[in-house]
Motif scaffolding. Structure first.
Motif, PDB file in Angstrom:
ATOM      1  N   UNK A 197       0.790  -1.145   0.006  1.00 27.22           N
ATOM      2  CA  UNK A 197      -0.079  -0.045  -0.101  1.00 27.22           C
ATOM      3  C   UNK A 197       0.984   1.322  -0.169  1.00 27.22           C
ATOM      4  N   UNK A 198       0.687   2.241  -1.008  1.00 28.11           N
ATOM      5  CA  UNK A 198       1.497   3.277  -1.113  1.00 28.11           C
ATOM      6  C   UNK A 198       0.825   4.357  -0.197  1.00 28.11           C
ATOM      7  N   UNK A 199       1.615   5.643  -0.229  1.00 30.02           N
ATOM      8  CA  UNK A 199       1.257   6.762   0.872  1.00 30.02           C
ATOM      9  C   UNK A 199      -0.091   7.388   0.197  1.00 30.02           C
ATOM     10  N   UNK A 200      -0.452   7.173  -1.093  1.00 29.79           N
ATOM     11  CA  UNK A 200      -1.613   7.519  -1.539  1.00 29.79           C
ATOM     12  C   UNK A 200      -2.918   6.598  -1.520  1.00 29.79           C
ATOM     13  N   UNK A 220       2.201  11.161   9.981  1.00 32.37           N
ATOM     14  CA  UNK A 220       1.887  11.243   8.405  1.00 32.37           C
ATOM     15  C   UNK A 220       1.783   9.935   7.772  1.00 32.37           C
ATOM     16  N   UNK A 221       1.585  10.040   6.618  1.00 34.42           N
ATOM     17  CA  UNK A 221       1.536   8.747   5.635  1.00 34.42           C
ATOM     18  C   UNK A 221       2.582   8.076   5.340  1.00 34.42           C
ATOM     19  N   UNK A 222       3.790   8.618   5.626  1.00 36.57           N
ATOM     20  CA  UNK A 222       5.083   8.176   5.403  1.00 36.57           C
ATOM     21  C   UNK A 222       5.709   7.350   6.510  1.00 36.57           C
ATOM     22  N   UNK A 223       5.400   7.922   7.672  1.00 33.07           N
ATOM     23  CA  UNK A 223       5.633   7.015   8.941  1.00 33.07           C
ATOM     24  C   UNK A 223       4.680   5.734   9.103  1.00 33.07           C
ATOM     25  N   UNK A 224       3.329   6.104   8.937  1.00 34.89           N
ATOM     26  CA  UNK A 224       2.614   5.016   9.001  1.00 34.89           C
ATOM     27  C   UNK A 224       1.446   5.033   7.489  1.00 34.89           C
ATOM     28  N   UNK A 225       1.905   4.225   6.744  1.00 34.82           N
ATOM     29  CA  UNK A 225       1.017   4.081   5.505  1.00 34.82           C
ATOM     30  C   UNK A 225      -0.398   3.930   5.772  1.00 34.82           C
TER      31      UNK A 225
END
Length: 628
Positions: free
Chosen positions: A251-254, A580-585
């Motif tokens: 699963x990517x950040x988006x 944020x989404x990069x620390x926890x997708x």
């Protein structure tokens, strides 16, 4: 430094290559009679420099332990017996006649393994007799565990998919629920989606239309309450753009799904591309030259979203960071070291090692650590006895090599709620594939990244069940490790239906388990989340978040370990969710409360919502959609 001890008089029983290579030495530049080895290559307690007259005085390096010398029946001989000049430097001698020059490390021990006993070593327990030989296992957000099986592995009437309810473990007929897949999931990939019901997606397969397969399961029911949903699939409505066998997914950040690599199926040519699900309008696949160049040693690559941005990919013995939008390479890492005698050894299928993301701690400013353990060599298929780790986001990332207590290939690794990791399953020699590995590795190893490098591994309990090719390990909500599978097809070890658990020592110390209640299980980033806690051992309280994982071929797709900030007043604690989404997708995580070393039973929470709107996908009649 290394200290010379003269020569050793060999007995008529020449030490075997396995004896000479049974140990490695690292972290020191050691000069052996004119040969110098760099710190990144050398690693061992004992080094044997050998010169065999029958090999035209060729200098050889072997690594072993002092016990190997005694086991071979060798004795110490005078230094004057060594009189053969080294081929690399004539000013040094390299043994002579039937002599070996022996050097031993006399400094600070280069690696220390711990040997806990009793409850501190953990233990294996039989959980239940199985109904299939799983290819892949996944914990469900409904508190159950899904098993999918390749076609033709089990009985002819196998449906290829089952769900295990451990609350019904005393009644196997209730514990197992039969499910169904329509095409062959052999060597496919799975992850848990960030939609609001935590659907599981399985993609790829063995041959024909199976390789294009996209299968979805909406977990329903609850422990003790049977579900009714099943896997949904229609390749004529929903399929991959390219057929894939041995792909990876993430699963990517988006919130979209990235699918990487694979082969066309049935031992076919490579599929050196990436693709996205749901498919963006007008988008095709993206060619990756590095997947083309390293085929067939790059299958089931290890993937991770990096906190600073970008996508980490490890494949064969290489690694790089991709731009999360264009997929262009941002950074190429140095090649990962392999074996002392073969730096070109690999870490992904078919030279199959196992990988984990190391813990991230609030405030989440440190670079993410990644570890890969075991693997094998091309050709001879000599399994590796080391782990390598790195921090890809660092300005100049390098690999740190740590020796394991034994060689391992086709192993599994799973994260525990206290920030440690279990390494288990696999073989001492060989490679991935049917009949290609030998000598089952029955020992479990605990890896603790909080300890100094080369002091992080503890030799834990043994199992009696060989877990070879197609074995799995996943974390259960009660903190145990679910251990399953083995389909070696080697004529020696059975196809394995039995399901075990490994019980970590934190559950065997006689301490009462903490507990908590939580109302908000759908988190936004940077939010304050209250929980009510019971800490029977007095704390201090910690919490950990472990990403939903799917285990197959040493790859735990979706795994991630986070320790968010938490503060407590009385029985109320407040968790600060990841920033944020990069620390926890975006996705589902098991939330554990820790009272000292002891974890609670977990609760599933979702972080980051469903930014790609997967709950409304796919919009076809044969697929049930939960909405957003």
């Amino acid at each position: 430094m290394a200290e010379g001890y003269g020569s050793i008089k060999s007995s008529t029983r020449t030490p075997t290559r396995q004896q000479l290579a049974s140990a490695n030495v690292r972290n020191s530049a050691i000069k052996l009679r004119g040969w110098s080895m760099a710190p990144s290559v050398v690693s061992a307690t004992t080094i044997l420099a050998t010169s065999y007259l029958f090999s035209i005085l060729t200098f050889e390096l072997g690594c072993g332990d002092v016990v190997d010398i005694a086991a071979a029946g060798s004795t110490v001989a005078p230094e004057t017996d060594c009189n053969v000049a080294c081929s690399g430097d004539k000013t040094y001698v390299c043994g002579g006649g039937n002599r070996l020059s022996w050097y031993q490390w006399k400094g600070t021990p280069l690696y220390v393994w711990n040997y806990p006993t009793g409850p501190a070593a953990g233990r294996y327990e039989m959980l239940i007799g199985g109904v299939c030989i799983p290819l892949l296992t996944t914990p469900g957000v409904n508190g159950k565990y899904t098993f999918v099986e390749k076609y033709g592995t089990g009985p002819p009437n196998s449906t290829g998919a089952y769900e295990l309810d451990v609350s019904q473990i005393s009644n196997p007929s209730l514990a197992w629920r039969t499910m169904h897949v329509k095409t062959d999931v052999f060597c496919s990939a799975s992850i848990t989606l960030p939609d609001k019901v935590g659907r599981q997606i399985n993609i790829g397969g063995w041959s024909g239309t199976s390789t294009f397969g996209v299968r979805l399961y909406w977990p329903d029911g609850s422990p003790g309450v049977p579900g009714t949903n099943d896997w949904q699939e229609n390749v004529n409505e929903l399929s991959l753009q390219q057929g894939r066998w041995y792909p990876s997914a993430m699963v990517m950040t988006n919130g979209s799904i990235l699918i990487v690599g694979g082969e066309t199926g049935s031992n076919g040519p490579p599929v050196p591309t990436l693709e996205i699900l749901p498919r963006p309008a007008g988008a095709g696949t993206v060619f990756m030259d590095w997947l083309q160049r390293t085929d067939p040693y790059n299958l089931y690559p290890f993937l991770a979203v990096l906190p600073s941005g970008g996508i980490f990919v490890a494949y064969y013995n290489e690694a790089r960071i991709l731009d999360e939008r264009t997929f262009a390479t941002i950074k190429t890492l140095p090649n990962a070291p392999g074996a002392v005698n073969n730096p070109g050894a690999g870490r992904t299928y078919p030279l199959e090692g196992t990988s984990m993301l190391l813990p991230q701690y609030a405030p989440f400013t440190a670079p993410l650590g990644i570890i890969i353990c075991g693997g094998s060599t091309i050709g001879a298929a000599i399994a590796l006895d080391n782990c390598v780790s790195t921090t890809p986001e660092s300005a100049n990332p390098q690999w740190t090599l740590e020796r394991m207590p034994s060689q391992r290939v086709i192993s599994c690794m799973t994260a525990l709620p206290d920030g440690t990791y279990m390494i288990l399953n696999g073989a001492h020699q060989g490679a991935a594939g049917f009949g290609l590995a030998t000598d089952p590795n029955l020992n479990a190893v605990l890896y603790d990244p909080s300890k100094p490098v080369n002091q992080r591994m503890s030799v834990m309990a043994n199992t009696t069940i060989a877990r070879m090719y197609h074995s799995e390990a996943i974390l259960m909500q009660d903190g145990r490790v679910l251990v399953s599978g083995s389909d070696p097809q080697d004529g020696k070890n059975p196809q394995e239906y039995r399901v075990e658990v490994f019980v970590p020592p934190y559950l065997l110390q006689g301490r009462a388990r903490p507990s908590f209640t939580i109302a908000n299980k759908d988190w936004t980033y940077g939010a304050s989340i209250p929980i009510t806690v019971t800490l029977p051992n007095g704390g201090p309280a910690r919490v950990s978040l472990l990403g939903a994982e799917s285990s197959t071929h040493g790859n735990s797709m979706g795994q991630r370990t986070l320790f968010p900030a938490v503060s407590c007043a009385g029985t109320t604690c407040t968790i600060t969710s990841p920033p944020n989404v990069r620390v926890a997708p975006p996705g589902w995580y098991q939330l554990f409360l820790l009272d000292g070393p002891t974890p609670s039973t977990s609760a599933w929470v979702r972080i980051g919502g469903d930014p790609a709107g997967l709950g409304n996908w796919p919009n076809f009649p044969d697929f049930k959609k939960p909405g957003v």
